[in-house]
Write a protein that holds these residues in place. Structure first.
Motif, PDB file in Angstrom:
ATOM      1  N   LEU A  54      16.364  25.528   8.111  1.00 27.51           N
ATOM      2  CA  LEU A  54      17.724  25.911   8.527  1.00 27.51           C
ATOM      3  C   LEU A  54      18.608  26.114   7.302  1.00 27.51           C
ATOM      4  O   LEU A  54      19.408  27.059   7.242  1.00 27.51           O
ATOM      5  N   TYR A  55      18.443  25.244   6.308  1.00 29.74           N
ATOM      6  CA  TYR A  55      19.224  25.364   5.083  1.00 29.74           C
ATOM      7  C   TYR A  55      18.891  26.677   4.353  1.00 29.74           C
ATOM      8  O   TYR A  55      19.768  27.415   3.899  1.00 29.74           O
ATOM      9  N   THR A  56      17.612  27.004   4.272  1.00 28.97           N
ATOM     10  CA  THR A  56      17.174  28.242   3.623  1.00 28.97           C
ATOM     11  C   THR A  56      17.690  29.471   4.374  1.00 28.97           C
ATOM     12  O   THR A  56      18.184  30.421   3.768  1.00 28.97           O
ATOM     13  N   ASP A  57      17.580  29.418   5.703  1.00 26.97           N
ATOM     14  CA  ASP A  57      18.080  30.537   6.512  1.00 26.97           C
ATOM     15  C   ASP A  57      19.588  30.721   6.327  1.00 26.97           C
ATOM     16  O   ASP A  57      20.098  31.854   6.246  1.00 26.97           O
ATOM     17  N   SER A  58      20.301  29.616   6.270  1.00 25.24           N
ATOM     18  CA  SER A  58      21.761  29.685   6.088  1.00 25.24           C
ATOM     19  C   SER A  58      22.108  30.283   4.735  1.00 25.24           C
ATOM     20  O   SER A  58      23.027  31.112   4.615  1.00 25.24           O
ATOM     21  N   LEU A  59      21.362  29.857   3.694  1.00 22.13           N
ATOM     22  CA  LEU A  59      21.619  30.411   2.364  1.00 22.13           C
ATOM     23  C   LEU A  59      21.318  31.913   2.321  1.00 22.13           C
ATOM     24  O   LEU A  59      22.052  32.694   1.715  1.00 22.13           O
ATOM     25  N   GLU A  60      20.229  32.324   2.960  1.00 22.23           N
ATOM     26  CA  GLU A  60      19.905  33.750   2.998  1.00 22.23           C
ATOM     27  C   GLU A  60      20.973  34.545   3.754  1.00 22.23           C
ATOM     28  O   GLU A  60      21.381  35.623   3.326  1.00 22.23           O
ATOM     29  N   SER A  61      21.410  33.970   4.857  1.00 22.76           N
ATOM     30  CA  SER A  61      22.460  34.633   5.641  1.00 22.76           C
ATOM     31  C   SER A  61      23.747  34.743   4.823  1.00 22.76           C
ATOM     32  O   SER A  61      24.408  35.791   4.810  1.00 22.76           O
TER      33      SER A  61
END
Length: 194
Positions: A155-162
């Motif tokens: 979730l943290y990685t997805d948020s950073l990518e977003s």
């Protein structure tokens, strides 16, 4: 039959006085000179005055140049074909002016609509991303100890990518917004000048 003897200066003066009186009377009863009816009436008055003067030449003995030369020096012979071409050119110019004004108005509306649609699409995209993020619990019972909140790395990685994608789009969106604002300002400036 005896003829009246006049000098060329007197004939010019007579013509000028008659012309001025006719123009004065016409201006009292007609709208502005740019009005098509006024132009036509003035044209007919000039033709009438020319005809009257030509009829009077038979009763005059003129000292100096021929009477027609004197009359032509005061006014140009009227060219109906040229007058009609000029009138049609003015009509075309007026029609084109109206078209340009309508196009400017339509362009402004189109730009405003495109800008509003892009803005709304971008805001909807941001809202959907915000809604997709899980809500944090801020109640008093929540413990803020780091151990109780394990980090979901996906979730943290997805948020950073977003966030990165959003940040990369922001300069482009700002650039587009600035271009649209400049174009809108230009069109508004053109509309106030025209």
């Amino acid at each position: 039959m005896s003829k009246i003897q006049v000098s060329s200066d007197q004939l010019r003066s007579i013509y000028g006085q008659l012309y001025d009186v006719l123009q004065e009377k016409a201006s009292l009863h007609l709208p502005e000179l740019d009005d098509p009816v006024s132009r036509e009436v003035n044209l007919q008055l000039q033709l009438f005055l020319t005809n009257v003067m030509e009829m009077a030449f038979n009763s005059l003995k003129i000292d100096g140049p021929p009477a027609n030369d004197i009359l032509n020096s005061r006014c140009e012979p009227f060219d109906l074909e040229l007058n009609e071409r000029v009138r049609k050119s003015y009509e075309t110019w007026e029609e084109e002016t109206v078209k340009v004004a309508n196009l400017k108005r339509a362009a402004q509306e189109t730009i405003n609509n495109v800008w509003m649609e892009n803005q709304m699409d971008y805001l909807r995209e941001l809202d959907s991303k915000i809604d997709a993020e899980p809500a944090t619990d801020t109640s008093d019972n929540a413990s803020y100890a780091l151990e109780q909140y394990p980090i979901d790395t996906q979730l943290y990685t997805d948020s950073l990518e977003s966030l990165s994608k959003t940040q990369s789009k922001l300069p482009h969106m700002r650039n587009q917004l600035q271009k649209l604002q400049l174009l809108l300002q230009h069109l508004q400036d053109e509309g106030s000048v025209g």
